[in-house]
Scaffold this motif. Structure first.
Motif, PDB file in Angstrom:
ATOM      1  N   ARG A   1      -0.790  12.291 -13.894  1.00  0.00           N
ATOM      2  CA  ARG A   1      -1.264  11.397 -14.939  1.00  0.00           C
ATOM      3  C   ARG A   1      -0.898   9.937 -14.669  1.00  0.00           C
ATOM      4  O   ARG A   1      -0.962   9.106 -15.566  1.00  0.00           O
ATOM      5  CB  ARG A   1      -0.690  11.817 -16.290  1.00  0.00           C
ATOM      6  N   ASP A   2      -0.483   9.664 -13.471  1.00  0.00           N
ATOM      7  CA  ASP A   2      -0.093   8.294 -13.149  1.00  0.00           C
ATOM      8  C   ASP A   2      -1.314   7.373 -13.207  1.00  0.00           C
ATOM      9  O   ASP A   2      -2.396   7.725 -12.725  1.00  0.00           O
ATOM     10  CB  ASP A   2       0.532   8.246 -11.748  1.00  0.00           C
ATOM     11  N   LYS A   3      -1.162   6.196 -13.822  1.00  0.00           N
ATOM     12  CA  LYS A   3      -2.259   5.241 -13.987  1.00  0.00           C
ATOM     13  C   LYS A   3      -2.005   3.953 -13.213  1.00  0.00           C
ATOM     14  O   LYS A   3      -2.459   2.883 -13.610  1.00  0.00           O
ATOM     15  CB  LYS A   3      -2.459   4.921 -15.461  1.00  0.00           C
ATOM     16  N   MET A   4      -1.279   4.034 -12.129  1.00  0.00           N
ATOM     17  CA  MET A   4      -1.004   2.862 -11.329  1.00  0.00           C
ATOM     18  C   MET A   4      -2.291   2.389 -10.647  1.00  0.00           C
ATOM     19  O   MET A   4      -2.987   3.161  -9.989  1.00  0.00           O
ATOM     20  CB  MET A   4       0.059   3.191 -10.266  1.00  0.00           C
ATOM     21  N   ASN A   5      -2.617   1.113 -10.829  1.00  0.00           N
ATOM     22  CA  ASN A   5      -3.787   0.512 -10.188  1.00  0.00           C
ATOM     23  C   ASN A   5      -3.365  -0.755  -9.454  1.00  0.00           C
ATOM     24  O   ASN A   5      -2.218  -1.199  -9.518  1.00  0.00           O
ATOM     25  CB  ASN A   5      -4.877   0.225 -11.221  1.00  0.00           C
ATOM     26  N   TRP A   6      -4.321  -1.376  -8.781  1.00  0.00           N
ATOM     27  CA  TRP A   6      -4.005  -2.555  -7.975  1.00  0.00           C
ATOM     28  C   TRP A   6      -3.645  -3.766  -8.832  1.00  0.00           C
ATOM     29  O   TRP A   6      -2.893  -4.634  -8.398  1.00  0.00           O
ATOM     30  CB  TRP A   6      -5.177  -2.902  -7.064  1.00  0.00           C
ATOM     31  N   LYS A   7      -4.173  -3.823 -10.050  1.00  0.00           N
ATOM     32  CA  LYS A   7      -3.831  -4.947 -10.918  1.00  0.00           C
ATOM     33  C   LYS A   7      -2.352  -4.917 -11.286  1.00  0.00           C
ATOM     34  O   LYS A   7      -1.641  -5.930 -11.206  1.00  0.00           O
ATOM     35  CB  LYS A   7      -4.694  -4.919 -12.183  1.00  0.00           C
ATOM     36  N   ARG A   8      -1.869  -3.743 -11.681  1.00  0.00           N
ATOM     37  CA  ARG A   8      -0.446  -3.602 -11.991  1.00  0.00           C
ATOM     38  C   ARG A   8       0.393  -3.720 -10.723  1.00  0.00           C
ATOM     39  O   ARG A   8       1.491  -4.279 -10.731  1.00  0.00           O
ATOM     40  CB  ARG A   8      -0.205  -2.259 -12.670  1.00  0.00           C
ATOM     41  N   MET A   9      -0.156  -3.191  -9.624  1.00  0.00           N
ATOM     42  CA  MET A   9       0.562  -3.283  -8.360  1.00  0.00           C
ATOM     43  C   MET A   9       0.728  -4.731  -7.936  1.00  0.00           C
ATOM     44  O   MET A   9       1.751  -5.109  -7.343  1.00  0.00           O
ATOM     45  CB  MET A   9      -0.188  -2.498  -7.279  1.00  0.00           C
ATOM     46  N   GLY A  10      -0.250  -5.565  -8.232  1.00  0.00           N
ATOM     47  CA  GLY A  10      -0.143  -6.982  -7.899  1.00  0.00           C
ATOM     48  C   GLY A  10       1.021  -7.652  -8.615  1.00  0.00           C
ATOM     49  O   GLY A  10       1.701  -8.512  -8.039  1.00  0.00           O
ATOM     50  N   ARG A  11       1.258  -7.267  -9.857  1.00  0.00           N
ATOM     51  CA  ARG A  11       2.379  -7.837 -10.602  1.00  0.00           C
ATOM     52  C   ARG A  11       3.716  -7.369 -10.004  1.00  0.00           C
ATOM     53  O   ARG A  11       4.663  -8.147  -9.886  1.00  0.00           O
ATOM     54  CB  ARG A  11       2.277  -7.452 -12.077  1.00  0.00           C
ATOM     55  N   LEU A  12       3.781  -6.074  -9.640  1.00  0.00           N
ATOM     56  CA  LEU A  12       5.012  -5.578  -9.017  1.00  0.00           C
ATOM     57  C   LEU A  12       5.257  -6.250  -7.669  1.00  0.00           C
ATOM     58  O   LEU A  12       6.400  -6.589  -7.325  1.00  0.00           O
ATOM     59  CB  LEU A  12       4.926  -4.062  -8.828  1.00  0.00           C
ATOM     60  N   GLU A  13       4.194  -6.440  -6.930  1.00  0.00           N
ATOM     61  CA  GLU A  13       4.332  -7.083  -5.622  1.00  0.00           C
ATOM     62  C   GLU A  13       4.830  -8.510  -5.768  1.00  0.00           C
ATOM     63  O   GLU A  13       5.723  -8.954  -5.036  1.00  0.00           O
ATOM     64  CB  GLU A  13       2.983  -7.053  -4.903  1.00  0.00           C
TER      65      GLU A  13
ATOM     66  N   ARG B   1       0.830  -1.206   0.000  1.00  0.00           N
ATOM     67  CA  ARG B   1       0.000   0.000   0.000  1.00  0.00           C
ATOM     68  C   ARG B   1       0.864   1.257   0.000  1.00  0.00           C
ATOM     69  O   ARG B   1       0.573   2.230  -0.719  1.00  0.00           O
ATOM     70  CB  ARG B   1      -0.919  -0.004   1.220  1.00  0.00           C
ATOM     71  N   LEU B   2       1.913   1.250   0.805  1.00  0.00           N
ATOM     72  CA  LEU B   2       2.790   2.422   0.830  1.00  0.00           C
ATOM     73  C   LEU B   2       3.491   2.622  -0.501  1.00  0.00           C
ATOM     74  O   LEU B   2       3.672   3.768  -0.958  1.00  0.00           O
ATOM     75  CB  LEU B   2       3.818   2.253   1.954  1.00  0.00           C
ATOM     76  N   TRP B   3       3.879   1.531  -1.140  1.00  0.00           N
ATOM     77  CA  TRP B   3       4.540   1.638  -2.448  1.00  0.00           C
ATOM     78  C   TRP B   3       3.568   2.160  -3.498  1.00  0.00           C
ATOM     79  O   TRP B   3       3.916   3.015  -4.323  1.00  0.00           O
ATOM     80  CB  TRP B   3       5.095   0.265  -2.840  1.00  0.00           C
ATOM     81  N   LEU B   4       2.338   1.659  -3.472  1.00  0.00           N
ATOM     82  CA  LEU B   4       1.327   2.132  -4.419  1.00  0.00           C
ATOM     83  C   LEU B   4       1.058   3.616  -4.234  1.00  0.00           C
ATOM     84  O   LEU B   4       0.965   4.378  -5.209  1.00  0.00           O
ATOM     85  CB  LEU B   4       0.039   1.335  -4.231  1.00  0.00           C
ATOM     86  N   ARG B   5       0.954   4.042  -2.993  1.00  0.00           N
ATOM     87  CA  ARG B   5       0.686   5.457  -2.733  1.00  0.00           C
ATOM     88  C   ARG B   5       1.841   6.337  -3.220  1.00  0.00           C
ATOM     89  O   ARG B   5       1.620   7.414  -3.784  1.00  0.00           O
ATOM     90  CB  ARG B   5       0.470   5.654  -1.236  1.00  0.00           C
ATOM     91  N   ALA B   6       3.067   5.855  -3.019  1.00  0.00           N
ATOM     92  CA  ALA B   6       4.215   6.636  -3.467  1.00  0.00           C
ATOM     93  C   ALA B   6       4.274   6.719  -4.985  1.00  0.00           C
ATOM     94  O   ALA B   6       4.598   7.775  -5.556  1.00  0.00           O
ATOM     95  CB  ALA B   6       5.499   6.016  -2.918  1.00  0.00           C
ATOM     96  N   LEU B   7       3.937   5.607  -5.684  1.00  0.00           N
ATOM     97  CA  LEU B   7       3.971   5.618  -7.146  1.00  0.00           C
ATOM     98  C   LEU B   7       2.868   6.494  -7.731  1.00  0.00           C
ATOM     99  O   LEU B   7       3.057   7.150  -8.766  1.00  0.00           O
ATOM    100  CB  LEU B   7       3.849   4.185  -7.670  1.00  0.00           C
ATOM    101  N   ARG B   8       1.721   6.516  -7.085  1.00  0.00           N
ATOM    102  CA  ARG B   8       0.622   7.331  -7.590  1.00  0.00           C
ATOM    103  C   ARG B   8       0.909   8.822  -7.464  1.00  0.00           C
ATOM    104  O   ARG B   8       0.316   9.632  -8.193  1.00  0.00           O
ATOM    105  CB  ARG B   8      -0.668   6.990  -6.837  1.00  0.00           C
TER     106      ARG B   8
END
Length: 525
Positions: free
Chosen positions: A493-505, A481-488
């Motif tokens: 115009r950032d399009k980071m979502n949980w689906k992409r975040m799941g792959r990074l995780e 969650r902290l990584w997702l928040r930092a990337l967003r």
């Protein structure tokens, strides 16, 4: 716990009879002295080698006769050791000191200083953290290495001539988990080298003296060894009460006079004693002001952990061993890691009497228990049933070495000690990661991923014990969650979502799995 041996503690405690101790002088045998085979065994050369392969031809015209090998003439000072893969020699000359210390617990060693050789100083330098902070001399590891041999030779000569002077420690403060500041003393590089070499020599003696329930800052006896020993002791002994004790400001309250007396129980080499006294009286430097230390040893100094263990060995360990053998009515389990120790009791009367006498014991040596961190709780296999009958609720928990210990049961209904990550420590770690992710959020994602992978792997390397999976999953989820928040927040115009975040995780964050065996497996091994 294992069976206990009877110890004669009168000669070990301050004020005990020391006149009957035998003195032993190690090192090179001087002219006119008697031979000490136990010590000279490690210093002599190999025996002559006799050829065992027969010649190819018999008679006087035999060819390819295997030659023998005589004793080395010019290598008397070298030791019969083999090179390790790190190209550092194994110092076998300390084995003689270790054997003497193991064989006679009352002997005082009078010749140890000559073991602080250039080779040992070089090994101490190579094992020093090259990225560690500098002391008051501002000399870095790389600067010292640039002219290493000349520096070590000069340092060794100053040690032998008595011209070595210990520099004061540089005082810094680091935040603790509870928000307070912990004072740390950073020694100068040469002081670190000499202290590390001295610790290696003294460990050959004190590792034979320290008791088996003493952990912390000892070779091969880390946090998880102490944790597993505690769990096994509580499960296998009739423990119903636990004393969670902590000594207030221990490293800053060590009495120098008592410490020197304790060291003199085993060490009679005046040059080694003088070295220790130099480090104790060097003082600290803070904001350009030098302050003399009348008591305590700086946390962070290489010699401090060993001196702390020596102090508590005589003040606490030997006394606890004697109290358990002579005064306890039931089972007693002791586990100590530095100045934090846990004592389990079968009977409440034993626990209360131990606590009263422990306070009196510590006061004799300028120590006291922390009133807020020391408490006696009901804990063990019978605690849940007893407290349920008395309508007192679930058994209380205690914290030790970063884990919360609680009473639980297995699927079969058997008692077990459950261990979870201390909530305050996990929260503090996540807050630290949050700030660092904010600083790194504009770096490429692969670089962030590699950094997070090392951080989470290191965290799991300590806390991934059986039964702690729930806290580990919570930590990993919060890191995501902290990584997702930092990337967003890298841009609008950032399009980071949980689906992409799941792959990074899945790509970068290590999975939740045990890194340590069950306590019984480690302890029995």
């Amino acid at each position: 716990m294992m069976g206990l041996h009877a110890w004669n503690l009168h000669a070990r405690e301050p004020g005990g009879p020391l006149s009957s101790r035998r003195r032993w002088r190690g090192g090179t045998r001087r002219k006119g002295q008697g031979r000490n085979p136990s010590m000279n065994e490690q210093g002599k050369s190999h025996r002559s080698r006799v050829p065992t392969k027969p010649p190819n031809k018999a008679g006087p015209s035999a060819a390819e006769v295997v030659e023998g090998q005589d004793l080395a003439k010019e290598n008397v000072g070298q030791q019969n050791t083999h090179r390790t893969q790190c190209r550092a020699r194994v110092h076998s000359e300390l084995e003689g000191v270790r054997q003497i210390a193991r064989r006679d617990k009352e002997v005082k060693l009078t010749a140890l200083f000559h073991h602080i050789t250039i080779e040992r100083l070089r090994l101490a330098f190579m094992t020093t953290n090259r990225k560690a902070a500098t002391g008051v001399d501002a000399v870095t590891w790389e600067q010292y290495e640039a002219n290493l041999e000349a520096n070590l030779l000069d340092l060794h000569q100053r040690l032998r001539q008595g011209a070595y002077r210990a520099k004061p420690s540089r005082r810094v403060y680091i935040p603790k988990a509870d928000g307070r500041q912990r004072p740390i003393g950073i020694a100068a590089l040469e002081d670190k080298i000499v202290q590390r070499a001295t610790v290696e020599v003294l460990n050959a003696i004190y590792e034979e003296d320290f008791l088996y329930f003493s952990y912390g800052f000892r070779p091969g006896r880390g946090q998880h060894d102490a944790l597993d020993a505690l769990v096994v002791g509580i499960k296998r002994k009739k423990v119903s009460f636990v004393l969670d004790a902590d000594i207030r400001g221990f490293f800053d309250a060590i009495n120098h006079e008592w410490l020197v007396k304790f060291v003199e129980h085993r060490i009679a080499d005046k040059r080694v004693l003088r070295l220790i006294q130099k480090w104790l009286s060097a003082g600290v430097m803070e904001n350009g002001t030098w302050t003399k230390c009348e008591e305590g040893t700086p946390q962070g100094a290489t010699i401090s952990p060993l001196l702390a263990n020596i102090y508590l060995h005589y003040v606490l360990d030997l006394w606890s061993q004697r109290w358990r053998n002579r005064s306890a009515r039931g089972d007693v389990v002791v586990t100590r890691f530095a100045d934090d120790f846990i004592v389990g009791f079968q009977y409440r009367s034993d626990a209360e009497r131990f606590l009263r006498e422990l306070k009196q014991r510590l006061q004799q040596f300028s120590l006291e228990l922390h009133p807020e961190k020391t408490r006696l709780i009901e804990f063990g296999r019978f605690a849940a049933k007893t407290r349920a009958n008395a309508k007192l609720g679930a058994p209380e928990t205690f914290n030790f070495l970063g884990f919360t210990h609680a009473c639980g049961t297995t699927k079969n209904g058997k008692f077990q000690v459950e261990r979870w990550t201390v909530q305050k420590r996990m929260t503090a770690k996540l807050h630290e990661l949050k700030l660092e992710l904010q600083r790194r959020r504009h770096e490429p994602i692969p670089e962030q991923g590699r950094w997070l992978e090392s951080v989470v792997a290191g965290y799991f390397g300590y806390y991934a014990v059986p039964g702690n999976e729930k806290r580990l999953r919570a930590f990993r989820d919060q890191v995501s969650r902290l990584w997702l928040r930092a990337l967003r927040r890298r841009g609008q115009r950032d399009k980071m979502n949980w689906k992409r975040m799941g792959r990074l995780e899945a790509r970068w964050l290590p999975p939740v799995q045990w890194r340590h065996p069950y306590p019984e497996e480690r302890f029995d091994a």
